[in-house]
Design a protein around this motif. Sequence first.
Motif, PDB file in Angstrom:
ATOM      1  N   GLU A  39       0.231  -1.337   0.199  1.00  0.00           N
ATOM      2  CA  GLU A  39      -0.230  -0.316  -0.453  1.00  0.00           C
ATOM      3  C   GLU A  39       1.113   0.919   0.040  1.00  0.00           C
ATOM      4  OE1 GLU A  39      -2.096  -3.046   1.014  1.00  0.00           O
ATOM      5  OE2 GLU A  39      -0.765  -3.059   1.499  1.00  0.00           O
ATOM      6  N   LEU A  40       2.022   1.357   0.378  1.00  0.00           N
ATOM      7  CA  LEU A  40       2.842   2.467   0.760  1.00  0.00           C
ATOM      8  C   LEU A  40       2.871   2.978  -0.310  1.00  0.00           C
ATOM      9  CD1 LEU A  40       4.817   1.877   3.498  1.00  0.00           C
ATOM     10  CD2 LEU A  40       3.837   3.549   3.493  1.00  0.00           C
ATOM     11  N   LYS A  41       3.279   2.014  -2.019  1.00  0.00           N
ATOM     12  CA  LYS A  41       3.871   1.921  -2.879  1.00  0.00           C
ATOM     13  C   LYS A  41       3.107   2.427  -3.083  1.00  0.00           C
ATOM     14  CE  LYS A  41       6.561  -0.167  -6.871  1.00  0.00           C
ATOM     15  NZ  LYS A  41       5.905   0.312  -7.716  1.00  0.00           N
ATOM     16  N   LEU A  42       1.570   1.570  -3.748  1.00  0.00           N
ATOM     17  CA  LEU A  42       0.655   2.420  -4.508  1.00  0.00           C
ATOM     18  C   LEU A  42       0.218   3.604  -4.471  1.00  0.00           C
ATOM     19  CD1 LEU A  42      -1.776   0.626  -5.848  1.00  0.00           C
ATOM     20  CD2 LEU A  42      -2.672   0.184  -4.137  1.00  0.00           C
ATOM     21  N   LEU A  43       0.216   3.764  -2.650  1.00  0.00           N
ATOM     22  CA  LEU A  43       0.121   4.839  -2.624  1.00  0.00           C
ATOM     23  C   LEU A  43       1.536   6.554  -3.278  1.00  0.00           C
ATOM     24  CD1 LEU A  43      -1.380   4.803   0.732  1.00  0.00           C
ATOM     25  CD2 LEU A  43      -2.749   5.503  -0.781  1.00  0.00           C
ATOM     26  N   ALA A  44       2.241   5.799  -3.310  1.00  0.00           N
ATOM     27  CA  ALA A  44       2.795   6.629  -3.591  1.00  0.00           C
ATOM     28  C   ALA A  44       3.379   7.115  -4.705  1.00  0.00           C
ATOM     29  CB  ALA A  44       4.449   6.418  -2.920  1.00  0.00           C
ATOM     30  N   ASP A  45       3.225   5.845  -5.808  1.00  0.00           N
ATOM     31  CA  ASP A  45       2.872   5.944  -7.560  1.00  0.00           C
ATOM     32  C   ASP A  45       1.183   6.978  -7.539  1.00  0.00           C
ATOM     33  OD1 ASP A  45       5.070   3.995  -7.460  1.00  0.00           O
ATOM     34  OD2 ASP A  45       3.928   2.775  -7.689  1.00  0.00           O
ATOM     35  N   GLN A 220     -14.685  -4.640   5.937  1.00  0.00           N
ATOM     36  CA  GLN A 220     -13.737  -6.007   7.210  1.00  0.00           C
ATOM     37  C   GLN A 220     -13.932  -7.354   5.641  1.00  0.00           C
ATOM     38  OE1 GLN A 220     -14.937  -5.747  10.507  1.00  0.00           O
ATOM     39  NE2 GLN A 220     -13.882  -7.975  11.349  1.00  0.00           N
ATOM     40  N   GLY A 221     -13.820  -8.223   6.224  1.00  0.00           N
ATOM     41  CA  GLY A 221     -13.848  -9.697   5.426  1.00  0.00           C
ATOM     42  C   GLY A 221     -15.265 -10.414   6.442  1.00  0.00           C
ATOM     43  N   ASP A 222     -16.465 -10.985   5.606  1.00  0.00           N
ATOM     44  CA  ASP A 222     -17.151 -11.838   6.778  1.00  0.00           C
ATOM     45  C   ASP A 222     -16.692 -13.113   7.412  1.00  0.00           C
ATOM     46  OD1 ASP A 222     -17.478 -13.512   4.503  1.00  0.00           O
ATOM     47  OD2 ASP A 222     -19.105 -13.186   4.150  1.00  0.00           O
ATOM     48  N   GLY A 243     -20.812   7.254   7.265  1.00  0.00           N
ATOM     49  CA  GLY A 243     -19.410   6.228   7.008  1.00  0.00           C
ATOM     50  C   GLY A 243     -20.250   5.648   5.862  1.00  0.00           C
ATOM     51  N   THR A 244     -18.927   4.285   5.334  1.00  0.00           N
ATOM     52  CA  THR A 244     -19.151   3.901   4.316  1.00  0.00           C
ATOM     53  C   THR A 244     -19.082   2.158   4.513  1.00  0.00           C
ATOM     54  OG1 THR A 244     -19.586   5.650   3.030  1.00  0.00           O
ATOM     55  CG2 THR A 244     -19.449   3.604   1.814  1.00  0.00           C
ATOM     56  N   LEU A 245     -20.215   1.167   5.175  1.00  0.00           N
ATOM     57  CA  LEU A 245     -19.990  -0.268   4.990  1.00  0.00           C
ATOM     58  C   LEU A 245     -19.543  -0.799   3.693  1.00  0.00           C
ATOM     59  CD1 LEU A 245     -19.609  -2.277   7.676  1.00  0.00           C
ATOM     60  CD2 LEU A 245     -21.491  -2.690   7.338  1.00  0.00           C
ATOM     61  N   LYS A 246     -18.179  -1.393   3.744  1.00  0.00           N
ATOM     62  CA  LYS A 246     -18.330  -2.618   2.621  1.00  0.00           C
ATOM     63  C   LYS A 246     -17.486  -4.037   3.518  1.00  0.00           C
ATOM     64  CE  LYS A 246     -16.653  -3.871  -1.722  1.00  0.00           C
ATOM     65  NZ  LYS A 246     -16.110  -3.976  -3.340  1.00  0.00           N
ATOM     66  N   VAL A 247     -18.300  -4.876   3.045  1.00  0.00           N
ATOM     67  CA  VAL A 247     -17.466  -5.966   3.655  1.00  0.00           C
ATOM     68  C   VAL A 247     -17.599  -7.024   2.228  1.00  0.00           C
ATOM     69  CG1 VAL A 247     -19.179  -8.795   4.339  1.00  0.00           C
ATOM     70  CG2 VAL A 247     -20.007  -6.249   5.166  1.00  0.00           C
ATOM     71  N   TYR A 248     -16.797  -7.578   2.539  1.00  0.00           N
ATOM     72  CA  TYR A 248     -15.520  -9.062   1.626  1.00  0.00           C
ATOM     73  C   TYR A 248     -16.012 -10.377   1.537  1.00  0.00           C
ATOM     74  CZ  TYR A 248     -13.265  -4.010   1.108  1.00  0.00           C
ATOM     75  OH  TYR A 248     -13.190  -3.451   0.138  1.00  0.00           O
ATOM     76  N   PRO A 249     -17.009 -10.954   0.709  1.00  0.00           N
ATOM     77  CA  PRO A 249     -17.246 -12.001   1.420  1.00  0.00           C
ATOM     78  C   PRO A 249     -16.055 -13.080   1.410  1.00  0.00           C
ATOM     79  CG  PRO A 249     -18.911 -11.249  -0.300  1.00  0.00           C
ATOM     80  CD  PRO A 249     -17.160 -10.120  -0.354  1.00  0.00           C
ATOM     81  N   GLY A 250     -15.546 -13.506   1.741  1.00  0.00           N
ATOM     82  CA  GLY A 250     -15.123 -14.839   2.060  1.00  0.00           C
ATOM     83  C   GLY A 250     -14.241 -14.109   2.462  1.00  0.00           C
ATOM     84  N   ALA A 251     -13.391 -13.119   2.616  1.00  0.00           N
ATOM     85  CA  ALA A 251     -12.288 -12.376   2.965  1.00  0.00           C
ATOM     86  C   ALA A 251     -11.367 -12.443   4.287  1.00  0.00           C
ATOM     87  CB  ALA A 251     -12.355 -10.985   2.753  1.00  0.00           C
ATOM     88  N   GLN A 260      -6.548  -8.279  -0.566  1.00  0.00           N
ATOM     89  CA  GLN A 260      -5.963  -6.834  -0.906  1.00  0.00           C
ATOM     90  C   GLN A 260      -6.020  -6.795  -2.745  1.00  0.00           C
ATOM     91  OE1 GLN A 260      -1.701  -8.120  -0.455  1.00  0.00           O
ATOM     92  NE2 GLN A 260      -1.073  -5.865   0.560  1.00  0.00           N
ATOM     93  N   ALA A 261      -5.884  -6.710  -2.941  1.00  0.00           N
ATOM     94  CA  ALA A 261      -6.758  -6.083  -4.474  1.00  0.00           C
ATOM     95  C   ALA A 261      -7.370  -5.008  -4.363  1.00  0.00           C
ATOM     96  CB  ALA A 261      -6.166  -6.933  -5.395  1.00  0.00           C
ATOM     97  N   GLU A 262      -9.123  -5.943  -4.005  1.00  0.00           N
ATOM     98  CA  GLU A 262      -9.839  -5.471  -4.595  1.00  0.00           C
ATOM     99  C   GLU A 262     -10.424  -4.445  -3.639  1.00  0.00           C
ATOM    100  OE1 GLU A 262     -14.879  -6.037  -3.741  1.00  0.00           O
ATOM    101  OE2 GLU A 262     -13.332  -7.783  -3.902  1.00  0.00           O
ATOM    102  N   LEU A 263      -9.810  -4.863  -1.859  1.00  0.00           N
ATOM    103  CA  LEU A 263     -10.057  -3.377  -0.900  1.00  0.00           C
ATOM    104  C   LEU A 263      -8.899  -2.478  -1.191  1.00  0.00           C
ATOM    105  CD1 LEU A 263      -9.894  -2.494   2.361  1.00  0.00           C
ATOM    106  CD2 LEU A 263      -7.979  -3.416   2.762  1.00  0.00           C
TER     107      LEU A 263
END
Length: 273
Positions: A39-45, A220-222, A243-251, A260-263
Amino acid sequence: MPYITTSDGTQIYYTDLGEGQPVILSHGWPLSSDAWQVELKLLADNGYRAIAHDRRGHGRSSQPWNGNDMDTYARDLAELVDQLDLRDIILIGHSTGGGEVVRYAAQHGAGRVSKIVTAGAVPPIMVKSDTNPDGTPIEAFDGIRAGVLADRSQFYQDLSAAFFGANREGSKVSQGARDDFWRQGMLVGLKAAYDCVKAFSETDFTEDLKALDVPIFIAQGDDDQIVPIADAAEKSIKLVRNGTLKVYPGAPHGIYGEYQAELDKDILEFIAS
């Protein structure tokens, strides 16, 4: 390596990459800022100044005897922000780090914080009590403390299975990722590792969540086996104003692979909005 020295003499290590609006990332237990390398690299990029620190007692920071509690963690973060003179900050916290950034934002971050992201975060409160009957029994956290004291190396190896969901059929987590969890865990001072269990499990963030006046994305993953979603994200979203909640199925709890990629994609979209 860059450090700041806090008012009680503790040296806090941090990584600082890129230029632009500052994004501070706070790691989970028993990890370090290395957990945020992707995430550090992704954000800096993507045009942000990405900063991640090692919590006191963890990683490359000092290992003081005192201060392994959420109030001090939040104060350490406040001192990092002040010494780097950061403003218009985006905060991202995973697990214990989610509690740290929520407390910092509520109690120290007025006028400095613009947005917050939490993932698998410990708020509002984990431990079971008369006022939190759905929580995790204290015996579970006593077991973590006992495991850390008895043989922390083996304990961290074993814990990595539930952390990443490696104990689930079809898991694709690599041995390398589990090994890195162990590596980071072994850098934590024993006192800090032990005390932080109380900090992440028994701190009540209810009023902190209510006090937040900036947008917060709660992820959060469920299938989180470490921080049960029903007592974490699903309660936190009811306490925040914007707030916005997103649940990641099976994560799982650990940020890895497809989760990680989706988050990371969702984080970039949220902070740019």
